[in-house]
Design a protein around this motif. Structure first.
Motif, mmCIF file in Angstrom:
data_model
loop_
_atom_site.group_PDB
_atom_site.id
_atom_site.type_symbol
_atom_site.label_atom_id
_atom_site.label_comp_id
_atom_site.label_asym_id
_atom_site.label_seq_id
_atom_site.Cartn_x
_atom_site.Cartn_y
_atom_site.Cartn_z
ATOM 1 N N THR A 109 -10.050 -3.728 5.497
ATOM 2 C CA THR A 109 -9.156 -4.882 5.611
ATOM 3 C C THR A 109 -7.706 -4.450 5.471
ATOM 4 O O THR A 109 -6.823 -4.894 6.224
ATOM 5 C CB THR A 109 -9.499 -5.934 4.541
ATOM 6 O OG1 THR A 109 -10.873 -6.285 4.650
ATOM 7 C CG2 THR A 109 -8.653 -7.184 4.719
ATOM 8 N N GLN A 110 -7.429 -3.579 4.523
ATOM 9 C CA GLN A 110 -6.079 -3.076 4.319
ATOM 10 C C GLN A 110 -5.577 -2.351 5.565
ATOM 11 O O GLN A 110 -4.430 -2.530 6.000
ATOM 12 C CB GLN A 110 -6.065 -2.134 3.113
ATOM 13 C CG GLN A 110 -4.708 -1.599 2.743
ATOM 14 C CD GLN A 110 -4.782 -0.755 1.483
ATOM 15 O OE1 GLN A 110 -4.287 -1.156 0.439
ATOM 16 N NE2 GLN A 110 -5.410 0.402 1.563
ATOM 17 N N LEU A 111 -6.468 -1.561 6.174
ATOM 18 C CA LEU A 111 -6.097 -0.817 7.371
ATOM 19 C C LEU A 111 -5.753 -1.762 8.519
ATOM 20 O O LEU A 111 -4.741 -1.580 9.220
ATOM 21 C CB LEU A 111 -7.247 0.121 7.752
ATOM 22 C CG LEU A 111 -7.076 1.067 8.937
ATOM 23 C CD1 LEU A 111 -7.935 2.310 8.721
ATOM 24 C CD2 LEU A 111 -7.474 0.409 10.253
ATOM 25 N N LEU A 112 -6.585 -2.794 8.721
ATOM 26 C CA LEU A 112 -6.368 -3.726 9.822
ATOM 27 C C LEU A 112 -5.104 -4.555 9.611
ATOM 28 O O LEU A 112 -4.319 -4.775 10.554
ATOM 29 C CB LEU A 112 -7.586 -4.634 9.977
ATOM 30 C CG LEU A 112 -8.888 -3.957 10.424
ATOM 31 C CD1 LEU A 112 -10.056 -4.913 10.299
ATOM 32 C CD2 LEU A 112 -8.768 -3.450 11.857
ATOM 33 N N VAL A 113 -4.911 -5.035 8.383
ATOM 34 C CA VAL A 113 -3.727 -5.850 8.090
ATOM 35 C C VAL A 113 -2.459 -5.024 8.265
ATOM 36 O O VAL A 113 -1.461 -5.488 8.853
ATOM 37 C CB VAL A 113 -3.821 -6.431 6.662
ATOM 38 C CG1 VAL A 113 -2.489 -7.067 6.257
ATOM 39 C CG2 VAL A 113 -4.942 -7.459 6.586
ATOM 40 N N THR B 28 0.832 -1.198 0.000
ATOM 41 C CA THR B 28 0.000 0.000 0.000
ATOM 42 C C THR B 28 0.863 1.243 0.000
ATOM 43 O O THR B 28 2.010 1.250 0.438
ATOM 44 C CB THR B 28 -0.916 0.028 1.235
ATOM 45 O OG1 THR B 28 -0.084 0.018 2.394
ATOM 46 C CG2 THR B 28 -1.821 -1.162 1.254
ATOM 47 N N GLN B 29 0.307 2.306 -0.480
ATOM 48 C CA GLN B 29 0.987 3.576 -0.477
ATOM 49 C C GLN B 29 0.955 4.159 0.928
ATOM 50 O O GLN B 29 0.136 3.793 1.760
ATOM 51 C CB GLN B 29 0.309 4.545 -1.446
ATOM 52 C CG GLN B 29 0.273 4.049 -2.881
ATOM 53 C CD GLN B 29 -0.562 4.964 -3.755
ATOM 54 O OE1 GLN B 29 -1.263 5.823 -3.269
ATOM 55 N NE2 GLN B 29 -0.464 4.771 -5.047
ATOM 56 N N ALA B 30 1.860 5.065 1.164
ATOM 57 C CA ALA B 30 1.859 5.724 2.466
ATOM 58 C C ALA B 30 0.622 6.594 2.610
ATOM 59 O O ALA B 30 0.121 6.816 3.686
ATOM 60 C CB ALA B 30 3.127 6.560 2.633
ATOM 61 N N SER B 31 0.134 7.088 1.514
ATOM 62 C CA SER B 31 -1.048 7.936 1.539
ATOM 63 C C SER B 31 -2.244 7.156 1.004
ATOM 64 O O SER B 31 -2.118 6.031 0.556
ATOM 65 C CB SER B 31 -0.809 9.202 0.719
ATOM 66 O OG SER B 31 -0.528 8.855 -0.620
ATOM 67 N N ARG B 32 -3.385 7.767 1.051
ATOM 68 C CA ARG B 32 -4.602 7.108 0.587
ATOM 69 C C ARG B 32 -4.567 6.909 -0.923
ATOM 70 O O ARG B 32 -3.870 7.609 -1.650
ATOM 71 C CB ARG B 32 -5.811 7.956 0.972
ATOM 72 C CG ARG B 32 -5.753 9.352 0.385
ATOM 73 C CD ARG B 32 -6.935 10.184 0.777
ATOM 74 N NE ARG B 32 -6.845 11.516 0.188
ATOM 75 C CZ ARG B 32 -7.880 12.335 0.078
ATOM 76 N NH1 ARG B 32 -9.055 11.965 0.522
ATOM 77 N NH2 ARG B 32 -7.730 13.530 -0.468
ATOM 78 N N ARG B 33 -5.376 5.975 -1.383
ATOM 79 C CA ARG B 33 -5.498 5.724 -2.811
ATOM 80 C C ARG B 33 -6.449 6.759 -3.412
ATOM 81 O O ARG B 33 -7.658 6.737 -3.158
ATOM 82 C CB ARG B 33 -6.049 4.310 -3.037
ATOM 83 C CG ARG B 33 -5.065 3.185 -2.786
ATOM 84 C CD ARG B 33 -4.327 2.833 -4.060
ATOM 85 N NE ARG B 33 -5.210 2.407 -5.121
ATOM 86 C CZ ARG B 33 -5.544 1.126 -5.354
ATOM 87 N NH1 ARG B 33 -5.071 0.162 -4.586
ATOM 88 N NH2 ARG B 33 -6.338 0.812 -6.362
#
Length: 557
Positions: free
Chosen positions: A53-57, A6-11
């Motif tokens: 899900t991305q946030l939790l992982v 994932t990027q450091a910032s939001r998509r």
């Protein structure tokens, strides 16, 4: 276990997808020719599954654990203050502008349900289908999807953390668990869309508003996080992005309000959204278009716009309260640090307690008819008719009719009155009962829903619960009843306009049966009653306000 980097910032492209989703919903509710615009909600669910899900992982990878308490508090701070503000404002506006004939009560119950995260269940039990006329009068109808999303936020993190906790031993466990839930949810959804009916509480879990009917959409978004990032060609990424966005846009016309759903066709926008998100792992033209500052800005305000667009109705006008809510409530609180119990107590009181109190106040005022005789009289006109209250609006079995329970004023010595027919008879029941009490006459009311008081055996299936059974049972009983005045009220009479003659009676949707045929079978019932010494009166059909009698809703006026 390998996860998508994932990027450091939001998509930004995902924010653009949010903009597309909310725009589809708003255009649909604005009445523009996008019959499937409501599937913007499906897109939101896929995005939520992916983002959460991305946030939790990512949190578990960085910190070694997931702080559930912190997660839930962030979700509350992110969603509830703006929701509570909208509900409080809507309920205050409903006092002078909302109809007291059910609309205020409906809105208040939905508002309380939304703040308690169960608006979808409240709406399913009180409002009916999403496309039913009554749904149009509920200014908080849009909160159903917010409750579904919040229910996902409550259950899914626990499920995911449990799967991640054993991932060291079984590396694919999170994928297996999410895939299993997705498969079971999709299977139940497809069964429902094919006409299978679940009984009991399950009908609320798998219907249009049900969380189990939507869990597979979150699941597909969640599974994207566990797709290994591989080096794919630019052509594959570009082609996937264009295929995905085409599927999403085509759904605007492939799916309509008459499409059983959610069902197999909902796979089109859901998988299309998944393709767009997946292809965003490398630059594409679709991604750049979605990442343009315009779509991103609209995506930023998408939550507030979704909140306000339905109660305000006017699509563009709703952007004003949406922006104000985003600028002064949603965004400031989202990034504000609250570290004390007192701070959280004040936020919860203002965001949840106050709007619930306002909604309950509307319920109390509505129950008291605002202490207005005119409102009280109008509300009384919408109360259930006496035949329904007493259980005399019978359905099945029609060969077991509750005669004794459906007779009023039994101590009266006057000539008895009998009221028979379909639901039209029930509409007259209050007035007939009032007259019978004034005239000192007993009255019996038997309204068989959907059954005119005539032997329409040709239109029924050969089982004991046909309308013909209702007629024959009543006629047999009337040979032993005291002679009286029989009133027949039906929505299918020889003089009924053809376009109304069979609406809700023969369930064909075609022009009504031949008036000569109706006259003959009705005459048979009348002659049978007259031969036993009863006087017979035929009541005209109630006025209907459209070609479909069930469209009319007084609250909508």
């Amino acid at each position: 276990m390998q996860t998508m980097k994932t990027q450091a910032s939001r998509r930004l492209d995902v924010q653009g997808l949010r903009a597309l989703a909310v725009l589809m919903v708003v255009l649909f509710h604005a009445g523009l020719p996008v019959p499937g615009g409501f599937i913007g909600v499906d897109i939101f669910f896929v995005i939520s599954g992916f983002v959460i899900t991305q946030l939790l992982v990512r949190e578990r990878e960085v910190n070694g654990r997931v702080d559930l308490r912190r997660f839930y508090l962030r979700r509350y701070k992110r969603l509830t203050p703006a929701l509570g503000l909208m509900i409080a404002v809507v309920m205050l506006v409903m006092i002078p502008l909302g109809s007291p004939l059910g609309q205020q009560e409906l809105a208040a119950e939905t508002g309380i349900g939304a703040l308690l995260l169960v608006a979808n269940f409240v709406i399913a039990s009180s409002t009916g289908g999403y496309f039913d006329p009554r749904a149009e009068t509920n200014p908080l109808l849009n909160t159903w999807s917010l409750s579904v999303e919040e229910q996902f936020y409550i259950v899914f993190p626990i499920l995911l953390i449990g799967a991640l906790s054993i991932a060291n031993r079984r590396g694919r466990m999170p994928v297996v668990v999410i895939a299993l839930v997705t498969f079971l949810s999709l299977g139940a959804t497809l069964l429902t869309s094919r006409g299978y009916e679940f009984d009991g509480p399950l009908q609320y879990l798998v219907g249009f508003y049900g969380p189990l009917a939507r869990a597979w959409e979150f699941g597909i978004g969640a599974l994207l996080v566990f797709v290994p990032r591989r080096a794919v060609s630019r052509l594959v990424s570009e082609g996937s992005a264009w295929l995905g966005i085409t599927m999403v846009l085509a759904s605007l016309w492939i799916i309509t309000s008459s499409t059983p759903g959610p069902g197999v066709r909902n796979l089109i926008p859901v998988l299309g959204t998944a393709l767009v998100i997946w292809s965003g792992q490398r630059p594409t033209l679709v991604g750049r278009l979605l990442s343009h500052p315009g779509p991103v800005a609209l995506g930023d305000v998408s939550y507030s716009w979704y909140l306000w667009h339905w109660p305000v109705i006017a699509a563009l006008a709703s952007l004003i309260p949406s922006y104000l809510s985003y600028r002064w409530v949603e965004n400031p609180l989202r990034y504000r640090s609250i570290n004390t119990r007192g701070g959280w107590g004040r936020l919860i009181t203002l965001s949840t307690g106050v709007p619930i109190l306002v909604s309950m106040s509307v319920l109390v005022l509505n129950a008291q008819s605002f202490w207005s005789p005119a409102v009280a009289s109008a509300r009384a006109s919408t109360d259930p008719h006496v035949d329904s209250v007493r259980g005399c609006a019978i359905d099945v079995p029609l060969d077991e009719i509750p005669w004794d329970e459906c007779t009023w004023n039994t101590e009266a010595s006057g000539v008895p009155i009998y009221l028979f027919g379909d639901s039209n008879a029930g509409q007259f029941s209050d007035t007939v009962l009032e007259f019978a009490k004034e005239a000192g006459r007993p009255v019996t009311v038997l309204a068989a829903n959907g059954c005119p008081f005539m032997d329409v055996r040709d239109f029924g299936e050969p089982d004991p619960n046909t309308c013909a059974e209702y007629v024959s049972t009543v006629l047999q009983e009337m040979t032993e009843r005291p002679r009286g005045t029989v009133l027949i009220a039906s929505s299918a009479l020889p003089w009924t306009p053809a376009e109304f003659a069979d609406k809700g009676t023969f369930e064909t949707g075609e022009p009504g049966p031949d008036p000569d045929y109706l006259a003959s079978v009705l005459s048979a019932s009348v002659v049978a009653l007259q031969s036993e010494g009863h006087d017979v009166g035929l009541l005209q059909i109630l006025p209907h306000f459209s070609r479909d009698p069930y469209v009319y809703d007084p609250a909508a006026c």
